[in-house]
Motif scaffolding. Structure first.
Motif, PDB file in Angstrom:
ATOM      1  N   TYR A 142      31.455  38.773  47.091  1.00 42.33           N
ATOM      2  CA  TYR A 142      30.157  39.415  47.266  1.00 42.33           C
ATOM      3  C   TYR A 142      29.995  39.564  48.770  1.00 42.33           C
ATOM      4  CZ  TYR A 142      28.439  38.763  42.464  1.00 42.33           C
ATOM      5  OH  TYR A 142      28.244  38.830  41.111  1.00 42.33           O
TER       6      TYR A 142
ATOM      7  N   GLU B 139      29.067  46.713  38.753  1.00 43.02           N
ATOM      8  CA  GLU B 139      29.781  45.445  38.633  1.00 43.02           C
ATOM      9  C   GLU B 139      30.858  45.418  37.565  1.00 43.02           C
ATOM     10  OE1 GLU B 139      26.670  42.216  40.311  1.00 43.02           O
ATOM     11  OE2 GLU B 139      26.381  42.707  38.200  1.00 43.02           O
ATOM     12  N   TYR B 149      31.490  36.035  38.007  1.00 39.77           N
ATOM     13  CA  TYR B 149      30.233  36.035  38.786  1.00 39.77           C
ATOM     14  C   TYR B 149      29.720  34.605  38.973  1.00 39.77           C
ATOM     15  CZ  TYR B 149      30.286  40.813  36.867  1.00 39.77           C
ATOM     16  OH  TYR B 149      30.649  42.071  36.472  1.00 39.77           O
ATOM     17  N   ARG B 255      21.693  41.709  39.354  1.00 39.22           N
ATOM     18  CA  ARG B 255      22.889  41.469  40.177  1.00 39.22           C
ATOM     19  C   ARG B 255      22.626  40.256  41.071  1.00 39.22           C
ATOM     20  NH1 ARG B 255      22.079  47.320  41.070  1.00 39.22           N
ATOM     21  NH2 ARG B 255      21.051  46.658  42.975  1.00 39.22           N
TER      22      ARG B 255
END
Lengths: 222, 416
Positions: A142, B139, B149, B255
């Motif tokens: 990220y 995503e 994630y 997200r």
């Protein structure tokens, strides 16, 4: 008479539809839209249980609407973000209205972001969804792109999985133009040119030990 | 006219994967109701005045509005019904809806049926289906499944809180080993073995720092829960009912990357929270439930919990979000095994998602049922031994959790 009058009236009320003059179809030859069909079954030895195989193969249309400039930007090798003219916050992934409640859903404006980012957090995937198995191991990071207030997920290429670090500076690298599809898989992150991995340490060795069998396993996939 | 909300019974099918459990969702629901009727003989389906159905994904069920099949099968024509869907927090959200229905005074006896049939596709396809609850535009195809994630969030959280892989492995082993005392648990029915921290550490990489044994199980399963007014509880099950004293439901970004500087959280908790690491919706919904139930000091006031351990790492993150420990104490809190059966606040004595299984729509209902069994003194009847019975529990917490922490509910249950 009445009917045609109504149609004309409705047409006047709404915007013209976009004229789509560029269309690409790159689905693999074996993908067929068959609709719903029963394609088989199995029955237990004692004939008390049956399983039925139902197949459907459906094409979806993701209508990106007001978000379209981001996805068209990808085809052009650009990262388009949005920015609130009131509070100045900016985002990739984009928001077409500001998230700050004080800005009262202010419409945002498009800004082209620099092709640089910074790792916020990361992981090394040794397992994934069906369509991603052959690409394992995958380094997923990220990272915040340019001035964006949020972090965006994407893959990091070009380094050993165990060398990824928090805060490392990245560049955005696009696929060759002819391979782009207008989706986030058109780009990935890579370390900036001046970046050098730190020396091996205990955690890096642990990650190396964990991913080594993944490389071997992927080789066995058909 | 606000009225007290009670739970008087409930049951699940065995949770499993593949064709070894119940062979139809409506058949499973019927068996859950029958088991509840055995526990509460005074309860009749005729007493119900609302049914709420808890089901996550029609991708798995290949049937739109599948609740209509169950409702019809149970013979409940004429009774109002609707379905609640809220990702992994579907069960918690259905319970929230049932609690509000009773609290409002408009309904008195509400049945909740939850289920998922995740074995209708392969495991890797199943993971991809679940990932369609992430933002597919940004995503889905990049790495793209939930364990990845969660791993990215947990990796930074563990560094920030000085929690190690071995620490969270303790949680994984605890829950799977608890499940060995629970005949309906998927871990008991399939893998059927006690495991150690080393087993977890040596299991295959899913996404660093999460290994296979740190992950919950993909499951098929059905659950039924009976929620009602106190008048009805006193009438049909006066000796074995519990009250829902606190409810909380909260939300966060879809997200995970959008939480870094979110004005909504900055306003509530100040800048820098929840980062990408903390479950703000868990903290926020717990605060609501604590306030309502007058919980002042969570680790002291709460005796045990059934919480959403989709991953061993998320159970650790949830401890902190529930206020059981802070960043200075969380590592020690885990290492001291305070949430094991011999600790002061056992978590997931029923096995949790890691051991019992995670058929999404049934999961939060299962957690509530396990919490109810503990408080109603029914564990010796429902589990294989007293090993997983919390000693003399007065107050339990149920936690249900969705997305990357996108929707989270918490409930405080008390023995009556």
């Amino acid at each position: 008479m009445m009917k045609s009058f109504l149609v004309t009236k409705n047409k006047d009320k709404f915007a013209d539809p976009p004229k789509f003059n560029e269309r690409k179809d790159y689905r693999p030859a074996d993908v067929k839209e068959t609709g719903l069909s029963f394609v088989g079954h199995e029955i237990s030895e004692d004939r008390t249980v049956i399983n039925q195989f139902l197949h459907y193969d459906q094409l979806y249309t993701i209508r990106h609407g007001w978000n379209s400039r981001f996805f068209i930007g990808l085809l052009d090798g650009k990262i388009m973000g949005t920015r609130c003219p009131k509070c100045g916050d900016s985002w990739v992934p984009v928001r077409t209205h500001c998230w700050n409640l004080n800005c009262k859903l202010q419409k945002t404006e498009w800004v082209e972001m620099p092709l640089t980012a910074k790792v916020h957090t990361w992981t090394i995937a040794g397992w994934s969804g069906r369509s991603s198995l052959k690409r394992l191991p995958i380094i997923l990071v990220y990272a915040s792109i340019g001035t964006s207030k949020v972090a965006m997920a994407n893959e990091l290429h070009g380094i050993n999985p165990w060398d990824v670090e928090f805060g490392m500076p990245l560049k955005i690298v696009f696929k060759p133009k002819e391979q782009r599809v207008g989706a986030v898989i058109d780009f990935h992150f890579e370390p900036v040119d001046f970046w050098k991995p730190s020396p091996m340490n205990e955690e890096k060795q642990r990650i190396k030990d964990l991913v080594t069998p993944v490389y071997e396993w992927v080789k066995t996939l058909k | 006219m606000s009225q007290k909300v009670c739970i008087i019974g409930g049951a699940t099918t065995p949770f499993d994967y593949g064709a070894t459990g119940f062979e139809s969702i409506e058949g499973g629901a019927a068996e859950c109701v029958k088991e509840t009727q055995q526990d509460v003989p005074e309860f009749s389906l005729r007493d119900l005045d609302l049914m709420i159905y808890s089901h996550f994904s029609v991708h798995f069920g290949h049937q739109l509005a599948p609740e209509w099949i169950i409702h019809d099968h149970l013979g409940l024509v004429g009774l109002p019904h609707y379905r609640v869907e809220n990702g992994g927090n579907t069960g918690g959200s259905a319970l929230y809806a049932a609690a509000l229905a009773v609290m409002s005074g408009h309904h008195n006896v509400v049945g909740v049926v939850g289920w998922e049939t995740m074995d209708s596709v392969s495991q890797s396809q199943g993971s991809e289906f679940i990932a369609m609850a992430s933002d597919i535009r940004y995503e889905l195809m990049v790495g793209g499944i939930y364990p990845i994630y969660y791993a990215a969030m947990a990796n930074k959280w563990m560094k920030d809180n000085k929690v190690t892989e071995e620490d969270v492995a303790l949680i994984a082993a605890k829950n799977k080993n608890n499940a060995m005392d629970n005949p309906k648990a998927q871990w008991y029915r399939n893998d059927h073995k006690y495991i150690t921290v080393d087993d977890v550490m040596n299991s295959r990489l899913i996404s660093y720092p999460i290994k296979k044994l740190d992950c919950c199980l993909m499951s098929r399963g059905v659950a039924f829960l009976l929620v009602c007014s106190e008048d009805y509880a006193k009438k049909v099950n006066p000796d074995h009912y519990v009250t829902i004293d606190g409810v909380g439901l909260s939300s966060c970004t879809i997200r995970a990357g959008d939480r870094l500087n979110n004005p909504g959280w900055n306003e509530r908790y100040g800048p820098g929270y929840p980062e990408m690491t903390e479950f703000a919706a868990c903290r926020n919904s717990a605060e609501q439930a604590y306030k309502m139930a007058d919980i002042k000091d969570p680790p002291k006031d709460i005796d045990f919990g059934e919480i959403h351990d989709a991953f061993s790492t998320s159970e650790a993150q949830i401890y902190k979000a529930l206020g059981l420990a802070n960043e200075n104490t969380i590592a020690k809190f885990i290492r001291d095994e305070r949430t094991s059966m011999y600790g002061d606040i056992p978590m997931n004595p029923g096995g949790g998602l890691l051991g019992y299984g995670h058929p999404v729509g049934a999961t939060g209902i299962m957690s509530t049922i396990e919490c109810y069994y503990q408080l109603a003194g029914m564990i010796p009847k429902k589990h294989l031994s007293k090993k997983t019975e919390v000693p003399d529990p007065q107050c339990g917490i149920v936690n249900s959790h969705a997305g990357t922490g996108t929707s989270i509910s918490n409930f405080i249950l008390r023995r009556k």
